[in-house]
Design a protein around this motif. Structure first.
Motif, short mmCIF file in Angstrom:
data_model
loop_
_atom_site.label_atom_id
_atom_site.label_comp_id
_atom_site.label_asym_id
_atom_site.label_seq_id
_atom_site.Cartn_x
_atom_site.Cartn_y
_atom_site.Cartn_z
N ILE A 15 93.55 34.83 6.03
CA ILE A 15 92.26 34.16 6.23
C ILE A 15 92.42 32.96 7.15
O ILE A 15 91.64 32.73 8.07
N GLY A 16 93.47 32.18 6.92
CA GLY A 16 93.73 31.02 7.77
C GLY A 16 93.98 31.43 9.21
O GLY A 16 93.50 30.80 10.16
N LEU A 17 94.73 32.50 9.39
CA LEU A 17 95.00 33.01 10.73
C LEU A 17 93.70 33.45 11.40
O LEU A 17 93.47 33.14 12.58
N VAL A 21 92.41 32.06 14.90
CA VAL A 21 92.47 32.98 16.04
C VAL A 21 91.08 33.35 16.58
O VAL A 21 90.88 33.36 17.79
N LEU A 22 90.14 33.62 15.72
CA LEU A 22 88.82 34.06 16.19
C LEU A 22 88.12 33.03 17.07
O LEU A 22 87.61 33.37 18.14
N GLY A 28 88.28 31.53 24.77
CA GLY A 28 88.90 32.17 25.93
C GLY A 28 87.94 33.07 26.66
O GLY A 28 87.85 33.06 27.89
N ILE A 29 87.19 33.86 25.93
CA ILE A 29 86.20 34.75 26.54
C ILE A 29 85.11 33.94 27.22
O ILE A 29 84.71 34.23 28.35
N ALA A 30 84.63 32.89 26.56
CA ALA A 30 83.56 32.06 27.13
C ALA A 30 84.02 31.39 28.42
O ALA A 30 83.27 31.34 29.41
#
Length: 102
Positions: A15-17, A21-22, A28-30
């Motif tokens: 969950i922490g990851l 990460v999300l 990065g995409i933005a």
């Protein structure tokens, strides 16, 4: 007899990851989309028209295959308020907008 209920244990590491990460992927995409959508920057080069030289000749020399010469000619005509590309005169100074190198 009733079965004992299973206790659900959360995997806090996963969950922490995911929480870390999300958002990083989203940023990065933005930023990638923003870079792709950004307006290109141009630098003006001053050129003096030689005898029997056409706008195509001038733009082809400067272009170095960075972009389509026709687009560069159109931008040059707009920049210099030229309505007919065949009416440039020897000795005339033109501002040629060239894509800025990165």
């Amino acid at each position: 007899m009733t079965r004992p209920r299973k206790q659900h244990r959360y995997r806090w590491g996963r969950i922490g990851l995911a929480v870390i990460v999300l958002p990083a992927i989203s940023l990065g995409i933005a930023s990638g989309v923003k870079a792709l959508m950004a307006e290109p920057e141009y630098v003006d080069k001053v050129v003096v028209v030689d005898e029997d030289e056409t706008l195509w000749d001038i733009c082809s020399k400067i272009n170095d295959d960075r972009e389509d010469v026709r687009i560069m000619i159109d931008r040059t005509m707009d920049r210099n308020h030229i309505t007919d590309a065949g009416k440039i005169q020897p000795g005339q100074k033109l501002l040629i907008p060239v894509l800025k190198e990165k």
